[in-house]
Design an enzyme around this catalytic site. Structure first.
Site, short mmCIF file in Angstrom:
data_model
loop_
_atom_site.label_atom_id
_atom_site.label_comp_id
_atom_site.label_asym_id
_atom_site.label_seq_id
_atom_site.Cartn_x
_atom_site.Cartn_y
_atom_site.Cartn_z
N GLU A 194 -25.01 54.91 -31.63
CA GLU A 194 -25.15 56.15 -30.84
C GLU A 194 -26.06 55.97 -29.62
OE1 GLU A 194 -26.19 59.27 -33.59
OE2 GLU A 194 -24.24 59.15 -34.60
N GLU A 314 -18.95 56.33 -38.37
CA GLU A 314 -19.51 57.40 -39.18
C GLU A 314 -18.59 58.60 -39.08
OE1 GLU A 314 -23.45 58.54 -38.04
OE2 GLU A 314 -24.21 56.47 -37.97
#
Length: 581
Positions: A194, A314
């Protein structure tokens, strides 16, 4: 772990040649304008059992399906892997995961906290990471190892500390690459989780900085030699987000690197209002569904269709970070059923995010067996669902109730109470997708005035899992006046079998009150939470922190039965009073 077996390319080519000869010269010539390395053919679009295009990278990523995340362990911030409440990792955990049907595990690691002088990683930490990776590989799991919370701890400072960050990042990957250079191909490396950049002037600068990090990662790992010379390397989009601009920016990096052993990764936590239960997003409605469809379509068309494999590193629901009850059970089951279907049909490998709330790290049991059953089923097929899984019955006014079946390409086979098949025409009727539960059936199951779940029915379909209907005895909830403080206030509530769905908050002039002032519907559990066992509805300090002192706030509680009740609260300093109505 079983690897997929595919029709050989030779046999496929021969079959296509025969088909082309039968169709004539135009068909034999093939598509006129195929683009990208896949030339229009992908595994996801192939007929069942036939693989039209294959690269080693695609094969490995496909073999990883399905995957699981070892979250909040080696990535935890603090003294060691137990700092965020999970136990020490054991080899047995990976053995159990493989038995549960998982083929891969993502192992997030936060490294920066263990980097000392000259950015050297604590040797004990490096040894521990290698031990855990080794256990997973020995249990026949494919492993994805990454750099995790470093993304918001120090690499995000790249706009203002460019050279220092790049130096630390490069040094870190030099050490990790050296330690793992001789590990088997079943170990994949992911540049950073991220990625984000504090103070960046805009997306253009952020894209450029992420490109630098991804290129530095690629060059550093490849230069270390050994198995890293052609190991699969995984590159994320900005924020690991799947908006088209993010995907296009990463595509440019792939084009520049021109390395066939690269994999793209994005994350997906659903349509945000639904994912956290805010702004009235209580249901997996058409808006939430289209968000799933759009995301997977964009990722497929940008990467998979070009022969670039994709790992959904994810996925889940953001509300799970508080607890899995933030989203109503049936609505979250529909979400996971549809996400699994979209991932399967677009050829994207999924890795479930689990920070300890799903699979017990020592018990090796699932906290919600129904949820994991739905997720597991979605890996291979579709399941029928319905407009709701909750049927509320009020004593003294029992009437027939209709729900809408969402068959998802299956066929309805019947309605069951336990192992007993209920009778069509007497217990229920089906008209198209409208399933009507008869008044006599509901009277028999829940008409005696008892509150709470009185029975569970199952709608069974031609494939996939059955859909459960809770038959719930309920009456109108009753609220009471109360007094408390901004740090400790609750509305006394006799739920009478009903369940709280959401809460609105408005001032007397109709304007929105509390956090997220752009909506009257507040965020579940962050600002309010039902405590059914104790008979109360909690109002959190976070709610009162953004309420005007002395101004009455009218709360509207929405229950899953359709009931709505109003309640007024007034904050004066730290004191709070609440009155019915």
């Amino acid at each position: 772990m079983k690897r997929p077996v595919w029709t050989t390319l030779t046999a496929l080519t021969a079959g296509l040649a025969v088909a082309a000869s039968l169709a004539g010269p135009a068909a034999a010539a093939g598509p006129a304008a195929a683009s990208g390395p896949v030339a229009g053919f992908t595994t996801a679009s192939a007929p069942a059992g036939v693989r039209l295009h294959s690269t080693p990278a695609e094969d490995m990523v496909e073999a990883m399906q399905p995957g699981w995340n070892l979250g909040n362990s080696l990535d935890a911030l603090g003294t060691d892997e137990t700092a965020w409440g999970n136990p020490r990792i054991t080899r047995e955990l990976f053995d159990e995961l493989e038995d549960e049907g998982f083929n891969s595990v993502r192992i997030p690691v936060t490294w920066g906290q263990y980097q000392g002088a000259d950015h050297v990683v604590d040797p004990a930490v490096m040894d521990r990471v290698e031990e855990v990776v080794g256990w997973a590989l020995e249990e026949d799991l494919i492993v994805l190892l990454n750099v995790h919370h470093d993304s918001w701890m120090w690499t995000n400072q790249m706009p203002t500390r460019h050279d220092e960050v790049l130096s630390q990042f490069t040094s870190l990957w030099e050490q990790v690459a050296e330690r793992f250079r001789d590990h088997p191909d079943e170990l994949l490396l992911e540049s950073i989780n991220e990625p984000q950049f504090a103070g960046a002037s805009g997306d253009a600068q952020s894209y450029a900085l992420l490109h630098e990090l991804n290129v530095a990662f690629h060059e550093t790992v490849r230069a270390s030699g050994g198995g890293n010379a052609d190991r699969l390397l995984v590159l994320p989009t900005l924020h690991t987000n799947a908006d088209q601009g993010r995907l296009d920016a990463l595509t440019a990096t792939f084009d520049q690197l021109a390395d066939p052993n690269l994999v793209a990764t994005v994350h997906y936590y659903g349509y945000w209002p639904f994912s956290v239960n805010v702004a009235g997003g209580t249901r997996f409605d058409e808006t939430a569904k289209q968000d799933v469809t759009g995301t997977f379509t964009r990722v497929h068309d940008t990467f998979v269709a070009r022969g670039i494999p994709v790992i959904l590193g994810e996925y889940g629901l953001l509300g799970f970070d508080r607890h899995t009850g933030t989203i109503e059970q049936g609505e979250k089951l529909k979400f996971f059923e549809y996400v699994g279907y979209q991932a399967r049909t677009t050829g994207i490998t999924t890795m479930l995010w689990d920070n300890g709330q799903h699979f017990g790290r020592t018990t090796f049991e699932w906290s919600d067996p129904t949820l994991i059953d739905q997720i597991r089923s979605s890996w291979s097929t579709r399941s029928g669902t319905a407009s709701t899984d909750l049927v509320f019955v009020r004593a003294g006014e029992v009437t027939a109730q209709t729900v809408t079946l969402e068959t998802n390409g299956t066929r309805f086979r019947g309605l069951y109470l336990g192992t007993k098949a209920l009778r069509a025409g007497r217990d229920y009727t089906l008209a198209g997708d409208a399933l009507t539960l008869s008044a006599p059936l509901l009277q028999r199951l829940a008409g005696d005035g008892q509150h709470g779940t009185q029975a569970v029915l199952q709608a069974r379909f031609s494939r996939g899992l059955p859909w459960r209907f809770e038959i719930i005895g309920a009456d109108t909830p009753v609220l009471q006046d109360a007094a408390g403080t901004t740090s400790d206030f609750a509305v006394p509530t006799a739920f009478h079998g009903d369940r709280l769905a959401t809460m609105e908050a408005r001032y007397l002039d109709g304007s929105n009150a509390g956090p997220h002032g752009w909506t009257s519907f507040k965020e579940f559990d962050v600002t309010f939470a039902p405590d059914t066992a104790a008979g109360r509805i909690l109002l959190r300090p976070a709610f009162f922190a953004e309420v005007t002192d002395g101004a009455p706030v009218v709360l509207t509680f929405h229950f899953w039965s359709g009931e709505t009740l109003q309640y007024t609260v007034v904050r004066n300093g730290t004191a709070v009073t609440g009155t019915v109505g």
